[in-house]
Design a protein around this motif. Sequence first.
Motif, PDB file in Angstrom:
ATOM      1  N   PRO A  35       0.845  -1.200   0.000  1.00 14.57           N
ATOM      2  CA  PRO A  35       0.000   0.000   0.000  1.00 14.57           C
ATOM      3  C   PRO A  35       0.884   1.255   0.000  1.00 14.57           C
ATOM      4  CG  PRO A  35      -0.593  -1.510   1.811  1.00 14.57           C
ATOM      5  CD  PRO A  35       0.679  -2.028   1.199  1.00 14.57           C
ATOM      6  N   PRO A  36       0.297   2.462  -0.182  1.00 18.81           N
ATOM      7  CA  PRO A  36       1.105   3.693  -0.163  1.00 18.81           C
ATOM      8  C   PRO A  36       1.841   3.869   1.173  1.00 18.81           C
ATOM      9  CG  PRO A  36      -1.208   4.159  -0.650  1.00 18.81           C
ATOM     10  CD  PRO A  36      -1.121   2.702  -0.399  1.00 18.81           C
ATOM     11  N   PRO A  37       2.984   4.606   1.187  1.00 16.83           N
ATOM     12  CA  PRO A  37       3.809   4.754   2.386  1.00 16.83           C
ATOM     13  C   PRO A  37       3.054   5.175   3.653  1.00 16.83           C
ATOM     14  CG  PRO A  37       4.920   5.701   0.503  1.00 16.83           C
ATOM     15  CD  PRO A  37       3.583   5.254   0.012  1.00 16.83           C
ATOM     16  N   GLU A  38       2.107   6.125   3.533  1.00 17.57           N
ATOM     17  CA  GLU A  38       1.399   6.583   4.741  1.00 17.57           C
ATOM     18  C   GLU A  38       0.625   5.422   5.361  1.00 17.57           C
ATOM     19  OE1 GLU A  38      -0.316   8.027   1.520  1.00 17.57           O
ATOM     20  OE2 GLU A  38       1.876   8.215   1.417  1.00 17.57           O
ATOM     21  N   THR A  39       0.044   4.570   4.506  1.00 20.19           N
ATOM     22  CA  THR A  39      -0.733   3.434   5.010  1.00 20.19           C
ATOM     23  C   THR A  39       0.204   2.435   5.680  1.00 20.19           C
ATOM     24  OG1 THR A  39      -2.116   3.792   3.085  1.00 20.19           O
ATOM     25  CG2 THR A  39      -2.533   1.771   4.332  1.00 20.19           C
ATOM     26  N   VAL A  40       1.370   2.191   5.063  1.00 19.31           N
ATOM     27  CA  VAL A  40       2.336   1.251   5.650  1.00 19.31           C
ATOM     28  C   VAL A  40       2.738   1.756   7.044  1.00 19.31           C
ATOM     29  CG1 VAL A  40       4.636   0.223   5.408  1.00 19.31           C
ATOM     30  CG2 VAL A  40       3.179   0.482   3.393  1.00 19.31           C
ATOM     31  N   SER A  41       3.082   3.042   7.153  1.00 19.57           N
ATOM     32  CA  SER A  41       3.473   3.636   8.443  1.00 19.57           C
ATOM     33  C   SER A  41       2.405   3.426   9.487  1.00 19.57           C
ATOM     34  CB  SER A  41       3.644   5.155   8.319  1.00 19.57           C
ATOM     35  OG  SER A  41       4.776   5.465   7.639  1.00 19.57           O
ATOM     36  N   GLN A  42       1.192   3.741   9.097  1.00 20.62           N
ATOM     37  CA  GLN A  42       0.069   3.681  10.032  1.00 20.62           C
ATOM     38  C   GLN A  42      -0.170   2.243  10.507  1.00 20.62           C
ATOM     39  OE1 GLN A  42      -3.486   5.102   8.032  1.00 20.62           O
ATOM     40  NE2 GLN A  42      -4.684   3.959   9.575  1.00 20.62           N
ATOM     41  N   ILE A  43      -0.087   1.280   9.600  1.00 25.01           N
ATOM     42  CA  ILE A  43      -0.374  -0.115   9.945  1.00 25.01           C
ATOM     43  C   ILE A  43       0.732  -0.693  10.839  1.00 25.01           C
ATOM     44  CG2 ILE A  43      -0.665  -2.443   8.957  1.00 25.01           C
ATOM     45  CD1 ILE A  43      -2.258  -1.117   6.690  1.00 25.01           C
ATOM     46  N   ILE A  44       1.977  -0.281  10.606  1.00 26.09           N
ATOM     47  CA  ILE A  44       3.070  -0.774  11.459  1.00 26.09           C
ATOM     48  C   ILE A  44       2.908  -0.217  12.880  1.00 26.09           C
ATOM     49  CG2 ILE A  44       5.573  -0.663  11.825  1.00 26.09           C
ATOM     50  CD1 ILE A  44       5.882  -0.945   8.853  1.00 26.09           C
ATOM     51  N   THR A  45       2.554   1.045  12.978  1.00 28.24           N
ATOM     52  CA  THR A  45       2.325   1.651  14.297  1.00 28.24           C
ATOM     53  C   THR A  45       1.186   0.930  15.015  1.00 28.24           C
ATOM     54  OG1 THR A  45       3.012   3.738  13.360  1.00 28.24           O
ATOM     55  CG2 THR A  45       1.891   3.853  15.466  1.00 28.24           C
ATOM     56  N   GLU A  46       0.159   0.576  14.257  1.00 26.10           N
ATOM     57  CA  GLU A  46      -0.985  -0.121  14.846  1.00 26.10           C
ATOM     58  C   GLU A  46      -0.575  -1.509  15.360  1.00 26.10           C
ATOM     59  OE1 GLU A  46      -4.273   0.489  12.106  1.00 26.10           O
ATOM     60  OE2 GLU A  46      -5.321  -1.121  13.214  1.00 26.10           O
ATOM     61  N   ALA A  47       0.269  -2.210  14.582  1.00 26.58           N
ATOM     62  CA  ALA A  47       0.737  -3.537  15.019  1.00 26.58           C
ATOM     63  C   ALA A  47       1.489  -3.392  16.336  1.00 26.58           C
ATOM     64  CB  ALA A  47       1.656  -4.149  13.959  1.00 26.58           C
ATOM     65  N   TYR A  48       2.342  -2.371  16.407  1.00 24.68           N
ATOM     66  CA  TYR A  48       3.144  -2.154  17.616  1.00 24.68           C
ATOM     67  C   TYR A  48       2.240  -1.893  18.822  1.00 24.68           C
ATOM     68  CZ  TYR A  48       6.429   0.122  20.781  1.00 24.68           C
ATOM     69  OH  TYR A  48       7.181   0.460  21.873  1.00 24.68           O
ATOM     70  N   SER A  49       1.283  -0.971  18.683  1.00 24.75           N
ATOM     71  CA  SER A  49       0.463  -0.647  19.856  1.00 24.75           C
ATOM     72  C   SER A  49      -0.494  -1.782  20.207  1.00 24.75           C
ATOM     73  CB  SER A  49      -0.265   0.692  19.677  1.00 24.75           C
ATOM     74  OG  SER A  49      -0.910   0.691  18.439  1.00 24.75           O
ATOM     75  N   THR A  50      -0.898  -2.579  19.210  1.00 28.83           N
ATOM     76  CA  THR A  50      -1.812  -3.699  19.492  1.00 28.83           C
ATOM     77  C   THR A  50      -1.129  -4.759  20.348  1.00 28.83           C
ATOM     78  OG1 THR A  50      -2.875  -3.293  17.369  1.00 28.83           O
ATOM     79  CG2 THR A  50      -3.351  -5.402  18.397  1.00 28.83           C
ATOM     80  N   PHE A  51       0.163  -5.018  20.097  1.00 27.89           N
ATOM     81  CA  PHE A  51       0.809  -6.156  20.783  1.00 27.89           C
ATOM     82  C   PHE A  51       1.804  -5.748  21.881  1.00 27.89           C
ATOM     83  CE2 PHE A  51      -0.330  -7.641  16.448  1.00 27.89           C
ATOM     84  CZ  PHE A  51      -1.385  -8.437  16.855  1.00 27.89           C
ATOM     85  N   LEU A  52       1.967  -4.430  22.088  1.00 28.72           N
ATOM     86  CA  LEU A  52       2.944  -3.944  23.071  1.00 28.72           C
ATOM     87  C   LEU A  52       2.718  -4.550  24.454  1.00 28.72           C
ATOM     88  CD1 LEU A  52       5.288  -2.002  23.688  1.00 28.72           C
ATOM     89  CD2 LEU A  52       3.607  -0.194  24.035  1.00 28.72           C
ATOM     90  N   HIS A  53       1.475  -4.745  24.840  1.00 29.37           N
ATOM     91  CA  HIS A  53       1.200  -5.185  26.216  1.00 29.37           C
ATOM     92  C   HIS A  53       1.022  -6.693  26.365  1.00 29.37           C
ATOM     93  CE1 HIS A  53       1.348  -1.074  27.315  1.00 29.37           C
ATOM     94  NE2 HIS A  53       0.479  -0.774  26.352  1.00 29.37           N
ATOM     95  N   VAL A  54       1.229  -7.443  25.284  1.00 29.75           N
ATOM     96  CA  VAL A  54       1.140  -8.907  25.382  1.00 29.75           C
ATOM     97  C   VAL A  54       2.275  -9.388  26.277  1.00 29.75           C
ATOM     98  CG1 VAL A  54       1.401 -11.064  24.074  1.00 29.75           C
ATOM     99  CG2 VAL A  54       0.045  -9.177  23.115  1.00 29.75           C
ATOM    100  N   GLN A  55       1.949 -10.266  27.222  1.00 27.74           N
ATOM    101  CA  GLN A  55       2.998 -10.692  28.175  1.00 27.74           C
ATOM    102  C   GLN A  55       3.321 -12.170  28.082  1.00 27.74           C
ATOM    103  OE1 GLN A  55       2.530  -9.218  32.077  1.00 27.74           O
ATOM    104  NE2 GLN A  55       2.699  -7.116  31.344  1.00 27.74           N
ATOM    105  N   ASP A  56       2.787 -12.870  27.085  1.00 28.19           N
ATOM    106  CA  ASP A  56       3.021 -14.316  26.983  1.00 28.19           C
ATOM    107  C   ASP A  56       4.450 -14.608  26.531  1.00 28.19           C
ATOM    108  OD1 ASP A  56       0.372 -14.494  27.590  1.00 28.19           O
ATOM    109  OD2 ASP A  56      -0.281 -14.732  25.506  1.00 28.19           O
TER     110      ASP A  56
END
Length: 347
Positions: A35-56
């Motif tokens: 996808p376009p660069p802005e979308t890639v940036s946004q989706i990577i940030t979302e992946a990071y914040s979605t899984f940051l608090h996983v403790q397994d």
Amino acid sequence: MSKRKTRSHTQGTGFLIHHGTKPEPNPLVSTGFLPPPETVSQIITEAYSTFLHVQDGRVANYIPSLASTSPHLFGISLADMNGNLYSVGDSTHSFSMQSVSKPFVFALILEIIGAHEAQEKIGVNNTGLPFNSVLALEMQEGRTSNPMVNAGAIATTSLAPGDTAEERWRFIHDGLNHFAGRELTLDHDAYHSESATNQRNRGIAQLLEGYGKIYSNPEEATDNYTKQCSLRVTTEDLAVMGATLADGGLNPLTKQQVVSPETCKRVLAVLASSGLYERSGEWLYNIGLPAKSGVSGGLVTISPGKGGVASFSPPLDSAGSSVRGTLSASFLSERLGLNLFASKPIQ
Ligand code: GLN
């Protein structure tokens, strides 16, 4: 989130550039576009914040130096074919590469010996067993199984050209530097710590010698293997290394041709079938991309013709792959449209 634009125009593997016109699909490859660069940036940030608090997961402790790594470190990077590098979190924290080195060293050796000899000498079939299995070595006639488990990886390292152990190490180190586009340094703690506790890998190398399946002195091969595992990388390095395999062997940052497109195609096939050890089937079923994990928490996922995605998070699942890394790869494969097996009916 940071995005570094390092070069403005290039030719990706998945399409041909006709100057002044739109890229046209390359009939010899089957890849598409990110996808376009802005979308890639946004989706990577979302992946990071979605899984940051996983403790397994649990941080590996069988190599003593890894046991003290913080379980909280988490970084993701993506390098695309245009030389863009997108990063979030602890993407500049360096860690020992461990098994993530295996596909790249395999690529360097494959480039020299060719696909046929690599299949004969190292093998390309999945073991269905853990990465350091001695049982697999005894059970399977080829002994080494494939270059992604320890037996096959140590045999691969033993094939490095050179007249001395030092020259053979230089070949591997230089090759890995070219993949990363910079000089990688040795993590001395990881190297000494693993060297003092790697009786199992030394045993594997000795067994291979007994079967005529190691191609240099077994102690030297294990030492060079331990060194390659101890080279320090960041997720940014790993993303660039993965992107080089995604780009027909051309490093998209340095524009150096590190290995040939033919080599990349074979390495990615082995990664798809064996990169995640005994979980490779599950990984391919859920994520649909070649990838390689390592016990320090690094993970590289390759999307041919599109880019390399890397993550670092030390807590591991029971097969030795990063928990947050696996979750992020799955999320990114889905949201960036990377799964190699996905298609849509033509209306
Ligand atoms: N150096 C480690 C070993 O041989 C690498 C294992 C891994 O990352 N899975 O045990």
